[in-house]
Structures are given as C-alpha cells and as structure tokens.
Design an enzyme around this catalytic site. Sequence first.
Site, PDB file in Angstrom:
ATOM      1  N   GLY A 252      74.733   9.558   4.738  1.00 51.37           N
ATOM      2  CA  GLY A 252      73.690   9.664   3.480  1.00 51.37           C
ATOM      3  C   GLY A 252      72.464   9.596   3.459  1.00 51.37           C
ATOM      4  CD  GLU A 294      81.726   8.798   8.933  1.00 53.19           C
ATOM      5  OE1 GLU A 294      82.898   8.856   9.380  1.00 53.19           O
ATOM      6  OE2 GLU A 294      81.715   9.005   7.835  1.00 53.19           O
ATOM      7  N   PRO A 295      75.864   9.084  10.181  1.00 56.79           N
ATOM      8  CG  PRO A 295      73.880   8.493  11.621  1.00 56.79           C
ATOM      9  CD  PRO A 295      75.496   7.999  11.126  1.00 56.79           C
ATOM     10  N   GLY A 296      74.459  12.062   9.182  1.00 55.49           N
ATOM     11  CA  GLY A 296      74.370  13.565   9.551  1.00 55.49           C
ATOM     12  C   GLY A 296      72.996  14.429   9.403  1.00 55.49           C
ATOM     13  NE  ARG A 297      70.826  15.331   3.533  1.00 55.98           N
ATOM     14  CZ  ARG A 297      71.012  16.548   3.060  1.00 55.98           C
ATOM     15  NH1 ARG A 297      70.200  17.598   3.292  1.00 55.98           N
ATOM     16  NH2 ARG A 297      72.076  16.518   2.287  1.00 55.98           N
ATOM     17  NE  ARG A 334      70.213  20.985   2.073  1.00 58.00           N
ATOM     18  CZ  ARG A 334      69.271  20.346   1.619  1.00 58.00           C
ATOM     19  NH1 ARG A 334      67.949  20.826   1.986  1.00 58.00           N
ATOM     20  NH2 ARG A 334      68.974  19.640   0.895  1.00 58.00           N
ATOM     21  CB  CYS A 365      71.334  42.150  -2.187  1.00 56.89           C
ATOM     22  SG  CYS A 365      70.517  43.558  -0.932  1.00 56.89           S
ATOM     23  CD  GLU A 366      73.416  37.106  -4.803  1.00 52.62           C
ATOM     24  OE1 GLU A 366      73.381  36.560  -5.980  1.00 52.62           O
ATOM     25  OE2 GLU A 366      74.394  37.709  -4.670  1.00 52.62           O
ATOM     26  CE1 TYR A 394      75.897  18.487   5.791  1.00 48.69           C
ATOM     27  CE2 TYR A 394      74.050  17.707   5.632  1.00 48.69           C
ATOM     28  CZ  TYR A 394      75.202  17.636   5.804  1.00 48.69           C
ATOM     29  OH  TYR A 394      75.888  16.315   5.891  1.00 48.69           O
TER      30      TYR A 394
HETATM   31  C1  PLP Z   1      78.890  14.464   4.818  1.00 48.24           C
HETATM   32  C2  PLP Z   1      79.322  13.345   5.419  1.00 48.24           C
HETATM   33  C3  PLP Z   1      78.606  12.608   6.170  1.00 48.24           C
HETATM   34  C4  PLP Z   1      77.300  12.623   6.466  1.00 48.24           C
HETATM   35  O1  PLP Z   1      76.391  12.799   5.270  1.00 48.24           O
HETATM   36  P1  PLP Z   1      74.708  13.097   5.719  1.00 48.24           P
HETATM   37  O2  PLP Z   1      74.190  12.947   4.188  1.00 48.24           O
HETATM   38  O3  PLP Z   1      74.431  14.266   6.390  1.00 48.24           O
HETATM   39  O4  PLP Z   1      74.180  11.936   6.396  1.00 48.24           O
HETATM   40  C5  PLP Z   1      79.242  11.027   6.473  1.00 48.24           C
HETATM   41  N1  PLP Z   1      80.432  10.905   6.322  1.00 48.24           N
HETATM   42  C6  PLP Z   1      81.143  11.527   5.670  1.00 48.24           C
HETATM   43  C7  PLP Z   1      82.379  11.299   5.139  1.00 48.24           C
HETATM   44  C8  PLP Z   1      80.886  12.613   5.096  1.00 48.24           C
HETATM   45  O5  PLP Z   1      81.456  13.401   4.336  1.00 48.24           O
END
Ligand code: PLP
Length: 444
Positions: A252, A294-297, A334, A365-366, A394
């Site tokens: 997050g 659990e970082p993604g973004r 996004r 086309c939007e 994303y």
């Molecule tokens: C989406 C998600 C993440 C990653 O979120 P980011 O905002 O991209 O860091 C981590 N854990 C869970 C369970 C998620 O659903």
Amino acid sequence: MTTANQNLKPVTTKINAKGNLEIGGCDLIDLAEQYGTPLYVFDEQTIRTIAREYKQAFKAYPKVSMLYASKAFMTKAVVRILDEEGFGFDMVSGGEIYTAAAAGANMKKCLFNGNNKSYDELQMAVELGVGLISVDNFLELALLNEVAKSNNKTVDILLRVTPGIECHTHEYIQTGHLDSKFGFDLTQVDEAVELILEEYQNLNPVGLHAHIGSQIFETNIYYDEVEVLLKEAGRLKEKYSLNLTHINLGGGLGIKYTENDCPPSINEIAEKIISSIKDNAVKYNVEEPEIHIEPGRSIIGTSGVTLYTVGSSKQVPKGRKYVAVDGGMADNPRPSLYQAVYTADVVDKPVAEPVETVTIAGRFCESGDILIKDIKLPVLKEGDILCFYDTGAYGYSMASNYNRVLKPAAVLVNNSQSDIIINRESYEHLTACDVIPDRLKNKA
Ligand SMILES: *Cc1c(COP(=O)(O)O)cnc(C)c1O
C-alpha cells in the site's frame, strides 16, 4: 533519508549530450525508434534499489519477509529480478502462480491470496508447494481443506481479516475498512478458528493477513494496523491457546506521480511498523511475530515509464487543446478508472519552456479516454515522443485489447542495454483464441 518511491522519475533518468531523456543509459528517442510506441520502459536499477531499500529499512527487525504483490506488474523477467533480490511473491490467480513457477520463483516463499479462489487454483497452489495460503472466507476454508486432504498435506494458512482501518485514498483502492469484500470481519474470526480447530484437520493456521489500501501516504495507519492484528492474535491466544506466529501487513505504500505528491519514505513506514510491534507485542502478550510486507506499486511504479508518439491535435474553439497519442486507456486505465494524475515530458525537449496547456487524449473510442487533463508542455508537434512517468504499476497489468488494439511491448533497461521483456502483440496473437464455428465458415 529519502527512498526511491519518493522520486518522480527512475533513479537513472538523465538528460544526455544530445539533450534527450535517457533512462538506464538508453536514449528514449532511440528506444522509441527501435521498438516502436507505445512502449513501456522499466529501469532495472530502480527496481533493485527500491527492493534493497525495503530490506535495509527492516534491518532492525530480522523476522521479516518481503513479498512482491505481483498484480502490480508481473512478467517472467520481473520475477527473476525480485527472486534474485530475495523476494517471495504475493499471487492472486492461477496465472500469477503459473508465471512465478515458470520463472523459477521459490514457491515456498510465496503466498496465494484472493477473495474467490477456485478449486483448481487452490489445487495448483498446493501441488506447486506455495508456502502460504491466505484464506479469505468460509467457503474457501472448506475447499482448501478438501484440496489439502486429497493431496495428503497440511497447508499453512493465514486468515485474511478486515481490520476496520479507514485510510484516505480512492474509494476503489481502499480495502481495510469494515464494509469490504475482502476477508473475514473481526466478528467472524472466532467461528473460522473453531471450524479450523474442530473440523479442518488439514489446515494449519499460522497467522493473520490484512491489507489496508493502496497509494497510502499516512504512516500512522501502519502502526494501527499492527496493533489491530496483534490484539487479535493475543485474544485468540487467550481464548483458544492458538499460537499465531505470522502477521502479514499487506502493501500500500504510495509513490510520487506528480510534484504535488509527497509519499513517506520506506524507512518511515518501517519505523512505524517496528515500533508498533515492540509496543503491542508486550501490550497484548504475544511473541514478536514473523512479519510479511507485500509492496506492489512502491516496488515497480517508479521504475516504469511509457513512451507515446504524438499524432493528431484539435483546438476546440474557445476551449481546450487536445493532443492525441498512440495509446491510452487500454494500456493505462488508471486515469479513467481512478482519475489518476500523471506527469510527462517531451523526450527531446525535457527542459524546454512549457508554454502551452494541453490535454493529452488517448486513441480509444471513449470520451473518457484522457491520459492527462491540462498539462503545461512545450508546443507539441506530430511525431514528438512523450514520456509518461510512474506507469510501472497497474498499467500493463490492467491493460486490455479494447478496440482490438495490440498490447504494447515492454523493455528492461540497464547499463546502456535494452532488452525486450514482453513482446509487442501481433494480430496473430490477438486472434489466436477466436474460433469460427464450422457452420459459419465461408463455403467458397
Ligand atoms: C494489492 C495488494 C497489495 C499491493 O498493494 P500496493 O498498493 O500495490 O502496494 C498487497 N497485498 C494485498 C493483499 C493486495 O491486495
């Protein structure tokens, strides 16, 4: 100390001797010529820098594992890089599990998460030895126990809970408040635990899992999240003598999309988490847990940029000037989905005076296919290459073939070298799954 999620641009971004933008030692004009546009460009050094900053930030708390949230952007090359950096993978589908395994990820370090996993996906996870499964609901407890039993295995699980923490982010990307589709409400945890202890012999509950949202700029909510989870662990220990040793805090952490964004550093988040563990493990009488982050973004977002070529433009009399590019909502949904704001530069004039306010429109086309509303840039002409920053997360992972437009290619740059990590789709790929029933076939 700042960390690279606080940068607007990849860490290797420069203006080279030709006056062009360069990332990973590669001139972006050359990349656009060589690979075509739209093109995603990922900077390997930024990914590795941020991955190491996460590990460094948690040095003071050795009981930590890092899992990359694959949904932000997953391809085999990214799995290789983050596996090398010691990360496991948080996966939410059979496709993500397949990709991780195919790229040689250490499946024991991985976690399978999601609010409606199928029997087949659970079977796949158990067969491939995914280390942990985060169970989201009552149906899944029953399904997973059945799968584990038929494989003669006991599966380590986390219980996904909604901790009831509101964070100030877009409604669609909030997940931790009480009225959410994800996880057990805290009032349902006892029932789940009783079922596991009494009926589901093949499930071994080792911890709790939560995720409070995305693009988060507040640090205190991580303190609160740890407290809610440790309090719950303490309560379950007291009531059921259940020893939950793992706490998964989700991801997050936010990144900087525009100059107005001021996300916290990874160190600030880590300090909040660690201090909350120290305070609350004592307060709720539990051992200091193994934690998962659990970082993604924040791992992949800043590393990625998208290159587009400028095409037509339209000056609305007494209105906006629209400049269209060769991509849009299908490669980056996004802006239309979340009103997300981006910033961009003209690749061969990165320091030219911005003199004109324009709206960058996509080609789909939007009417809502607008990539940037009202950005001040140098005068644009057909053929100019625009570089959109912070499109690593994303973007491709949410891309579609809307309007039957081909998904772009992605390249990885590092030390003046560029390598394709996702091929541009072809019309053959696009139609590969189409079938014409015999009775509709042209008889001629
Ligand atoms: C989406 C998600 C993440 C990653 O979120 P980011 O905002 O991209 O860091 C981590 N854990 C869970 C369970 C998620 O659903």
